[in-house]
Scaffold this active site. Structure first.
Site, mmCIF file in Angstrom:
data_model
loop_
_atom_site.group_PDB
_atom_site.id
_atom_site.type_symbol
_atom_site.label_atom_id
_atom_site.label_comp_id
_atom_site.label_asym_id
_atom_site.label_seq_id
_atom_site.Cartn_x
_atom_site.Cartn_y
_atom_site.Cartn_z
ATOM 1 C CE1 TYR A 66 0.019 1.869 4.320
ATOM 2 C CE2 TYR A 66 0.487 -0.462 4.641
ATOM 3 C CZ TYR A 66 0.484 0.837 5.112
ATOM 4 O OH TYR A 66 0.949 1.112 6.372
ATOM 5 C CB CYS A 67 1.430 4.060 -1.804
ATOM 6 S SG CYS A 67 0.285 4.147 -3.187
ATOM 7 N NE ARG A 68 -2.237 10.982 -1.422
ATOM 8 C CZ ARG A 68 -3.508 11.258 -1.712
ATOM 9 N NH1 ARG A 68 -4.415 11.199 -0.790
ATOM 10 N NH2 ARG A 68 -3.852 11.607 -2.928
#
Length: 108
Positions: A66-68
């Site tokens: 995941y990232c933003r």
């Protein structure tokens, strides 16, 4: 955009509950983003470092990356899959994660 398999937050939570330590949440954001807000118990490897550190990751785990919002993690997922890892992009990133989140120093 990279064509990589995605999991929804609901699917990710179910995988984490059912498979426990066989599944790793991998945060590929920047250090300030990770400090500001993260999913508890996630492993932190910034995207810029992943190409140097991926070989430290055990290959017998499933990775939910995941990232933003899901763009950087899609790239990381593509890279990890290319390197032989079982990896899935968290659809919508941390902004779509409706479950527990934490901030500040990582508790050891």
């Amino acid at each position: 955009m990279f064509n990589v398999p995605e999991v929804t937050p609901e699917e990710a939570k179910k995988l984490l509950e059912e498979e426990g330590d066989k599944v790793v949440l991998l945060d590929v954001r920047t250090p300030p983003e990770h400090f500001q807000l993260r999913i508890p118990n996630s492993l932190f490897v910034p995207l810029d470092d992943l190409r140097y550190k991926y070989s430290d990751l055990p290959k017998d785990k499933k990775y939910i990356v995941y990232c933003r919002s899901g763009e950087r993690s899609a790239f990381a997922t593509y890279f990890l899959r290319h390197m032989g890892y079982e990896a899935y992009n968290l659809a919508g990133g941390i902004i779509s994660w409706p479950y527990e989140r934490e901030s500040g120093e990582v508790k050891s």
